[in-house]
Design a protein around this motif. Structure first.
Motif, PDB file in Angstrom:
ATOM      1  N   THR A  31       0.908  -1.184   0.263  1.00  0.00           N
ATOM      2  CA  THR A  31       0.322  -0.004   0.147  1.00  0.00           C
ATOM      3  C   THR A  31       1.270   1.234  -0.072  1.00  0.00           C
ATOM      4  O   THR A  31      -0.019   2.368  -0.072  1.00  0.00           O
ATOM      5  CB  THR A  31      -0.764   0.331   0.984  1.00  0.00           C
ATOM      6  N   LYS A  32       1.689   0.943   0.256  1.00  0.00           N
ATOM      7  CA  LYS A  32       2.880   2.304   0.292  1.00  0.00           C
ATOM      8  C   LYS A  32       2.636   3.484   1.443  1.00  0.00           C
ATOM      9  O   LYS A  32       3.041   4.043   1.364  1.00  0.00           O
ATOM     10  CB  LYS A  32       3.096   2.817  -0.528  1.00  0.00           C
ATOM     11  N   LYS A  33       1.780   2.725   2.578  1.00  0.00           N
ATOM     12  CA  LYS A  33       1.299   3.612   3.542  1.00  0.00           C
ATOM     13  C   LYS A  33       2.251   3.285   4.949  1.00  0.00           C
ATOM     14  O   LYS A  33       3.008   2.060   4.779  1.00  0.00           O
ATOM     15  CB  LYS A  33      -0.338   3.224   3.835  1.00  0.00           C
ATOM     16  N   SER A  34       2.179   3.841   5.936  1.00  0.00           N
ATOM     17  CA  SER A  34       2.961   3.616   6.930  1.00  0.00           C
ATOM     18  C   SER A  34       2.675   3.770   8.241  1.00  0.00           C
ATOM     19  O   SER A  34       1.378   4.820   8.138  1.00  0.00           O
ATOM     20  CB  SER A  34       4.416   4.557   7.304  1.00  0.00           C
ATOM     21  N   GLY A  35       2.835   2.893   9.554  1.00  0.00           N
ATOM     22  CA  GLY A  35       2.128   2.844  10.506  1.00  0.00           C
ATOM     23  C   GLY A  35       2.698   3.304  11.849  1.00  0.00           C
ATOM     24  O   GLY A  35       4.028   2.515  11.991  1.00  0.00           O
ATOM     25  N   LEU A  36       2.337   4.536  12.639  1.00  0.00           N
ATOM     26  CA  LEU A  36       3.273   5.013  13.399  1.00  0.00           C
ATOM     27  C   LEU A  36       2.754   4.634  14.566  1.00  0.00           C
ATOM     28  O   LEU A  36       1.127   5.449  14.903  1.00  0.00           O
ATOM     29  CB  LEU A  36       3.587   6.239  13.123  1.00  0.00           C
ATOM     30  N   GLY A  37       3.478   4.349  15.907  1.00  0.00           N
ATOM     31  CA  GLY A  37       3.265   4.263  17.508  1.00  0.00           C
ATOM     32  C   GLY A  37       3.299   4.414  18.405  1.00  0.00           C
ATOM     33  O   GLY A  37       4.894   4.489  17.704  1.00  0.00           O
ATOM     34  N   CYS A  38       2.938   5.123  19.671  1.00  0.00           N
ATOM     35  CA  CYS A  38       4.051   5.924  20.518  1.00  0.00           C
ATOM     36  C   CYS A  38       3.222   5.548  21.894  1.00  0.00           C
ATOM     37  O   CYS A  38       1.972   5.627  21.844  1.00  0.00           O
ATOM     38  CB  CYS A  38       4.304   6.895  20.208  1.00  0.00           C
ATOM     39  N   VAL A  39       4.158   5.505  23.014  1.00  0.00           N
ATOM     40  CA  VAL A  39       3.226   4.605  24.115  1.00  0.00           C
ATOM     41  C   VAL A  39       4.829   5.895  24.990  1.00  0.00           C
ATOM     42  O   VAL A  39       5.815   5.399  24.460  1.00  0.00           O
ATOM     43  CB  VAL A  39       3.837   3.429  24.642  1.00  0.00           C
ATOM     44  N   ILE A  40       3.849   6.826  26.018  1.00  0.00           N
ATOM     45  CA  ILE A  40       4.629   7.865  26.817  1.00  0.00           C
ATOM     46  C   ILE A  40       4.384   7.479  28.161  1.00  0.00           C
ATOM     47  O   ILE A  40       3.150   7.398  28.478  1.00  0.00           O
ATOM     48  CB  ILE A  40       4.048   9.596  26.273  1.00  0.00           C
ATOM     49  N   TYR A  41       4.624   6.559  29.155  1.00  0.00           N
ATOM     50  CA  TYR A  41       4.496   7.188  30.502  1.00  0.00           C
ATOM     51  C   TYR A  41       5.197   8.061  30.969  1.00  0.00           C
ATOM     52  O   TYR A  41       6.876   7.875  30.902  1.00  0.00           O
ATOM     53  CB  TYR A  41       5.036   5.455  30.983  1.00  0.00           C
ATOM     54  N   TYR A  42       4.517   8.691  31.926  1.00  0.00           N
ATOM     55  CA  TYR A  42       5.012   9.060  32.683  1.00  0.00           C
ATOM     56  C   TYR A  42       4.292   9.582  34.361  1.00  0.00           C
ATOM     57  O   TYR A  42       3.604   9.035  34.377  1.00  0.00           O
ATOM     58  CB  TYR A  42       5.641  10.699  32.135  1.00  0.00           C
ATOM     59  N   GLU A  43       5.056  10.468  35.076  1.00  0.00           N
ATOM     60  CA  GLU A  43       4.219  10.977  36.341  1.00  0.00           C
ATOM     61  C   GLU A  43       4.330  12.396  36.351  1.00  0.00           C
ATOM     62  O   GLU A  43       4.754  12.494  35.853  1.00  0.00           O
ATOM     63  CB  GLU A  43       5.330  10.696  37.081  1.00  0.00           C
ATOM     64  N   GLN A  44       2.801  12.462  37.432  1.00  0.00           N
ATOM     65  CA  GLN A  44       2.399  13.937  37.337  1.00  0.00           C
ATOM     66  C   GLN A  44       1.919  13.901  38.558  1.00  0.00           C
ATOM     67  O   GLN A  44       0.863  12.844  38.659  1.00  0.00           O
ATOM     68  CB  GLN A  44       1.613  14.209  36.120  1.00  0.00           C
ATOM     69  N   ASN A  45       2.064  15.257  39.609  1.00  0.00           N
ATOM     70  CA  ASN A  45       0.750  14.919  40.458  1.00  0.00           C
ATOM     71  C   ASN A  45       0.932  13.267  41.323  1.00  0.00           C
ATOM     72  O   ASN A  45      -0.191  13.779  41.073  1.00  0.00           O
ATOM     73  CB  ASN A  45      -0.132  15.614  39.844  1.00  0.00           C
ATOM     74  N   ASN A  46       2.373  13.080  41.875  1.00  0.00           N
ATOM     75  CA  ASN A  46       2.675  12.088  41.933  1.00  0.00           C
ATOM     76  C   ASN A  46       1.793  10.892  41.627  1.00  0.00           C
ATOM     77  O   ASN A  46       0.775  10.065  42.761  1.00  0.00           O
ATOM     78  CB  ASN A  46       2.128  12.116  43.837  1.00  0.00           C
ATOM     79  N   LYS A  47       0.438  11.185  40.651  1.00  0.00           N
ATOM     80  CA  LYS A  47       0.594   9.583  40.139  1.00  0.00           C
ATOM     81  C   LYS A  47       0.575   9.472  38.162  1.00  0.00           C
ATOM     82  O   LYS A  47       2.027   9.940  37.915  1.00  0.00           O
ATOM     83  CB  LYS A  47      -1.281  10.143  39.438  1.00  0.00           C
ATOM     84  N   LYS A  48       1.202   8.189  38.061  1.00  0.00           N
ATOM     85  CA  LYS A  48       1.694   7.594  36.698  1.00  0.00           C
ATOM     86  C   LYS A  48       0.778   7.454  35.897  1.00  0.00           C
ATOM     87  O   LYS A  48      -0.178   7.021  36.178  1.00  0.00           O
ATOM     88  CB  LYS A  48       2.413   5.653  37.410  1.00  0.00           C
ATOM     89  N   TRP A  49       0.840   7.813  34.881  1.00  0.00           N
ATOM     90  CA  TRP A  49      -0.023   7.666  33.230  1.00  0.00           C
ATOM     91  C   TRP A  49       0.760   6.970  32.067  1.00  0.00           C
ATOM     92  O   TRP A  49       2.339   6.776  32.445  1.00  0.00           O
ATOM     93  CB  TRP A  49      -0.029   9.117  33.071  1.00  0.00           C
ATOM     94  N   ARG A  50       0.360   6.703  31.427  1.00  0.00           N
ATOM     95  CA  ARG A  50       0.477   6.096  30.245  1.00  0.00           C
ATOM     96  C   ARG A  50      -0.386   6.951  28.704  1.00  0.00           C
ATOM     97  O   ARG A  50      -1.549   6.739  29.238  1.00  0.00           O
ATOM     98  CB  ARG A  50       0.596   4.968  29.589  1.00  0.00           C
ATOM     99  N   LEU A  51      -0.068   7.449  28.184  1.00  0.00           N
ATOM    100  CA  LEU A  51      -0.462   8.274  26.631  1.00  0.00           C
ATOM    101  C   LEU A  51      -0.004   7.450  25.721  1.00  0.00           C
ATOM    102  O   LEU A  51       1.298   6.714  25.465  1.00  0.00           O
ATOM    103  CB  LEU A  51       0.492   9.516  26.307  1.00  0.00           C
ATOM    104  N   ARG A  52      -1.232   7.154  24.474  1.00  0.00           N
ATOM    105  CA  ARG A  52      -1.065   6.147  23.334  1.00  0.00           C
ATOM    106  C   ARG A  52      -1.324   6.789  22.627  1.00  0.00           C
ATOM    107  O   ARG A  52      -2.363   7.690  22.602  1.00  0.00           O
ATOM    108  CB  ARG A  52      -1.248   5.043  23.903  1.00  0.00           C
TER     109      ARG A  52
END
Length: 217
Positions: free
Chosen positions: A86-107
Motif C-alpha cells: 500500500t506504500k503506507k506507514s503506521g506509526l505508534g508511540c507509548v509514553i509513560y510518565y509521572e505527574q501530580n504523584n500519579k503514573k500515566w500512560r499516553l498512547r
C-alpha cells in the motif's frame, strides 16, 4: 532532570579548589550539596544542567517543586511499520510518565503515506513521540526513548553512520526538537517482542484504527 554540582572547596588552612561533579539526578545533587554546606567549606555552589544552564540551590529546589505538577520520569516506546503493497506507514508511540504523584500512560498512533522505507517509518514514529512530548509540556528533562530499531537508535547515538539523506533529515529534525525542548535523550534498544504496545499501535494505524488515549496506570 540531571545536573552537575560546581563548587569552590576551601580547606581549614585556606587552600581552594574548584570541582565539578558527574551528572546526577537533581534531587540527589541537592542532598549532596546540603551535606557539603554543613562542612562550611564549600562556597559558590551552582548546578549545571544538560544545556549548560546554571542554577542556584534556591532556583533548583523551586524547579523540582514545579516539575511535580508537570510530566516527569518520562519513558517513550516507539515503533513504525511500512507496508510495501500500500506504500503506507503506521506509526505508534507509548509514553509513560509521572505527574501530580500519579503514573500515566499516553498512547498515540498515526497513518502516513509519504514515506518510502521501514527505517523512515521508525524515524517518523520517534518524531511523532517528540511532537506529543511538546504538547504535554515536557521540557528540560532526561527522557528515555525505547525501540526495536537498531538503525534509528544507533544512528541517533552516533554509533552508526547514516549515509541516507532522508534519514539524516529525520535525525536532524528530531535532534532539533530535543534541543528546543531542552530534552536530554537516553536511548535503549529492545527486541520487538518487548515493544508490543508500540508495535500494536503502528499495526492498528495501518488498518485504519486511530488511537489517542491517556490513562492512569
Amino acid at each position: 532532570m540531571n545536573v552537575r554540582i560546581r563548587a569552590n572547596y576551601i580547606t581549614p588552612k585556606g587552600t581552594e579548589a574548584f570541582f565539578t561533579s558527574e551528572a546526577m539526578p537533581a534531587a540527589k545533587a541537592l542532598l549532596i550539596t546540603e551535606d557539603l554546606e554543613k562542612t562550611q567549606r564549600a562556597k559558590q555552589i551552582t548546578f549545571i544542567d544538560q544545556n549548560d544552564s546554571r542554577w542556584t540551590m534556591k532556583e533548583l529546589k523551586k524547579q523540582l517543586e514545579a516539575i511535580q505538577t508537570e510530566p516527569h520520569e518520562v519513558t517513550v516506546y516507539f515503533d513504525g511499520g511500512f507496508d510495501r503493497e500500500t506504500k503506507k506507514s503506521g506509526l505508534g508511540c507509548v509514553i509513560y510518565y509521572e505527574q501530580n504523584n500519579k503514573k500515566w500512560r499516553l498512547r498515540e498512533n498515526a497513518l502516513v503515506e509519504e514515506l518510502e522505507t521501514n527505517n523512515e517509518a521508525e524515524y517518523a514514529a520517534l518524531h511523532l513521540a517528540s511532537q506529543e512530548l511538546e504538547l504535554m509540556g515536557v521540557h528540560h528533562l532526561t527522557v528515555t526513548f525505547v525501540g526495536d530499531s537498531q538503525v534509528v537508535i544507533n544512528q541517533l547515538k552516533g554509533e552508526w553512520p547514516c549515509y541516507e539523506a532522508v534519514l539524516n533529515q529525520w535525525a536532524d529534525r528530531i535532534e532539533a526538537d530535543f534541543s528546543r525542548l531542552g530534552i536530554d535523550p537516553a536511548y535503549e534498544v529492545i527486541s520487538r517482542k518487548h515493544n508490543q504496545e508500540a508495535d500494536r499501535l503502528a499495526t492498528q494505524a495501518l488498518k485504519g484504527v486511530d488511537v489517542t488515549s491517556t490513562s492512569e496506570v
